[in-house]
Design a protein around this motif. Structure first.
Motif, PDB file in Angstrom:
ATOM      1  N   CYS A 148       0.994  -1.148   0.061  1.00 34.99           N
ATOM      2  CA  CYS A 148      -0.245   0.051   0.028  1.00 34.99           C
ATOM      3  C   CYS A 148       0.892   1.055   0.128  1.00 34.99           C
ATOM      4  O   CYS A 148       1.516   1.583   0.868  1.00 34.99           O
ATOM      5  CB  CYS A 148      -0.739  -0.068   1.182  1.00 34.99           C
ATOM      6  SG  CYS A 148      -2.012   1.410   1.279  1.00 34.99           S
ATOM      7  N   SER A 149       1.024   1.778  -1.184  1.00 30.85           N
ATOM      8  CA  SER A 149       1.804   3.054  -1.098  1.00 30.85           C
ATOM      9  C   SER A 149       1.240   4.532  -0.725  1.00 30.85           C
ATOM     10  O   SER A 149       1.861   5.340  -0.367  1.00 30.85           O
ATOM     11  CB  SER A 149       2.263   3.318  -2.698  1.00 30.85           C
ATOM     12  OG  SER A 149       1.280   3.371  -3.503  1.00 30.85           O
ATOM     13  N   SER A 150      -0.045   4.324  -0.439  1.00 31.53           N
ATOM     14  CA  SER A 150      -0.755   5.399  -0.063  1.00 31.53           C
ATOM     15  C   SER A 150      -1.163   5.542   1.489  1.00 31.53           C
ATOM     16  O   SER A 150      -1.582   6.276   2.202  1.00 31.53           O
ATOM     17  CB  SER A 150      -2.254   5.532  -0.927  1.00 31.53           C
ATOM     18  OG  SER A 150      -3.129   4.536  -0.496  1.00 31.53           O
ATOM     19  N   CYS A 151      -0.705   4.346   1.985  1.00 33.86           N
ATOM     20  CA  CYS A 151      -0.918   3.994   3.579  1.00 33.86           C
ATOM     21  C   CYS A 151      -0.117   4.939   4.486  1.00 33.86           C
ATOM     22  O   CYS A 151       0.804   4.946   3.635  1.00 33.86           O
ATOM     23  CB  CYS A 151      -0.932   2.485   3.927  1.00 33.86           C
ATOM     24  SG  CYS A 151      -2.344   1.498   2.797  1.00 33.86           S
ATOM     25  N   THR A 198      -5.209   3.161  -1.673  1.00 37.04           N
ATOM     26  CA  THR A 198      -4.784   2.169  -2.727  1.00 37.04           C
ATOM     27  C   THR A 198      -3.942   0.981  -2.574  1.00 37.04           C
ATOM     28  O   THR A 198      -2.880   1.437  -1.947  1.00 37.04           O
ATOM     29  CB  THR A 198      -4.183   3.227  -3.917  1.00 37.04           C
ATOM     30  OG1 THR A 198      -5.121   4.051  -4.548  1.00 37.04           O
ATOM     31  CG2 THR A 198      -3.754   2.114  -5.268  1.00 37.04           C
ATOM     32  N   VAL A 199      -4.187  -0.025  -2.840  1.00 37.76           N
ATOM     33  CA  VAL A 199      -3.649  -1.352  -2.529  1.00 37.76           C
ATOM     34  C   VAL A 199      -3.317  -2.119  -3.759  1.00 37.76           C
ATOM     35  O   VAL A 199      -4.049  -2.269  -4.548  1.00 37.76           O
ATOM     36  CB  VAL A 199      -4.493  -2.251  -1.504  1.00 37.76           C
ATOM     37  CG1 VAL A 199      -3.679  -3.715  -1.190  1.00 37.76           C
ATOM     38  CG2 VAL A 199      -4.974  -1.416  -0.290  1.00 37.76           C
ATOM     39  N   LEU A 200      -1.949  -2.376  -3.923  1.00 37.33           N
ATOM     40  CA  LEU A 200      -1.569  -3.141  -5.093  1.00 37.33           C
ATOM     41  C   LEU A 200      -1.306  -4.597  -4.623  1.00 37.33           C
ATOM     42  O   LEU A 200      -1.108  -4.917  -3.555  1.00 37.33           O
ATOM     43  CB  LEU A 200      -0.137  -2.650  -5.621  1.00 37.33           C
ATOM     44  CG  LEU A 200       0.151  -1.257  -5.865  1.00 37.33           C
ATOM     45  CD1 LEU A 200       1.305  -0.939  -6.091  1.00 37.33           C
ATOM     46  CD2 LEU A 200      -0.924  -0.861  -7.141  1.00 37.33           C
ATOM     47  N   VAL A 201      -2.141  -5.411  -5.414  1.00 34.67           N
ATOM     48  CA  VAL A 201      -1.967  -6.980  -5.207  1.00 34.67           C
ATOM     49  C   VAL A 201      -1.265  -7.617  -6.630  1.00 34.67           C
ATOM     50  O   VAL A 201      -1.715  -7.400  -7.566  1.00 34.67           O
ATOM     51  CB  VAL A 201      -3.421  -7.664  -5.266  1.00 34.67           C
ATOM     52  CG1 VAL A 201      -3.413  -9.059  -5.196  1.00 34.67           C
ATOM     53  CG2 VAL A 201      -4.318  -6.940  -3.921  1.00 34.67           C
TER      54      VAL A 201
END
Length: 135
Positions: free
Chosen positions: A58-61, A73-76
């Motif tokens: 999660c780059s926006s966390c 925004t979570v990248l999977v």
């Protein structure tokens, strides 16, 4: 069959306002909380039959956060599934999914006259293969 220079698929989830499930390959995950931990999210996605191992980031966390939250925004990244993966479907209409990196599988069968395809294995598990050659 080996996968040479393959690219793993990465999909992006923008977390919505409420808890949700993820559907993929005709299967549905357990309910995922809007405040789910990254490890919990990985476990719930990996538990969908046929999905295998995934990586979640999660780059926006917030820095130091270990959980997702609404609007983030979570990248999977699909580590076990080779090639293009169908888009995930989310049960929360306020959440969204998009493809960030299109998966690419490049199967290569044996590079010499001696090769074999081992049947019955799937990309869901990680496998180690020992090869021996005799002159």
């Amino acid at each position: 069959m080996a996968y040479v220079a393959s690219t793993p698929e990465t999909q992006q989830i923008v977390v919505g306002a409420s808890d949700f499930t993820v559907s993929l390959l005709g299967q549905t995950s357990d309910l995922i909380s809007v405040e789910e931990s990254f490890i919990g999210l990985e476990d719930k996605l990996s538990s969908i039959p046929g999905v295998g191992h995934v990586a979640v980031e999660c780059s926006s966390c917030a820095v130091g956060s270990d959980a997702i939250a609404s609007g983030e925004t979570v990248l999977v990244t699909f580590l076990s599934m080779k090639g293009d993966v169908a888009p995930m479907t989310l049960s929360d209409p306020t959440a969204s999914v998009s493809e960030v990196v299109k998966g690419l599988a490049q199967p290569v069968v044996g590079r010499s006259t001696y090769w074999t395809i081992v049947k019955g294995l799937s990309s869901v598990n990680r496998w180690n293969v020992r090869v021996q050659a005799y002159n």
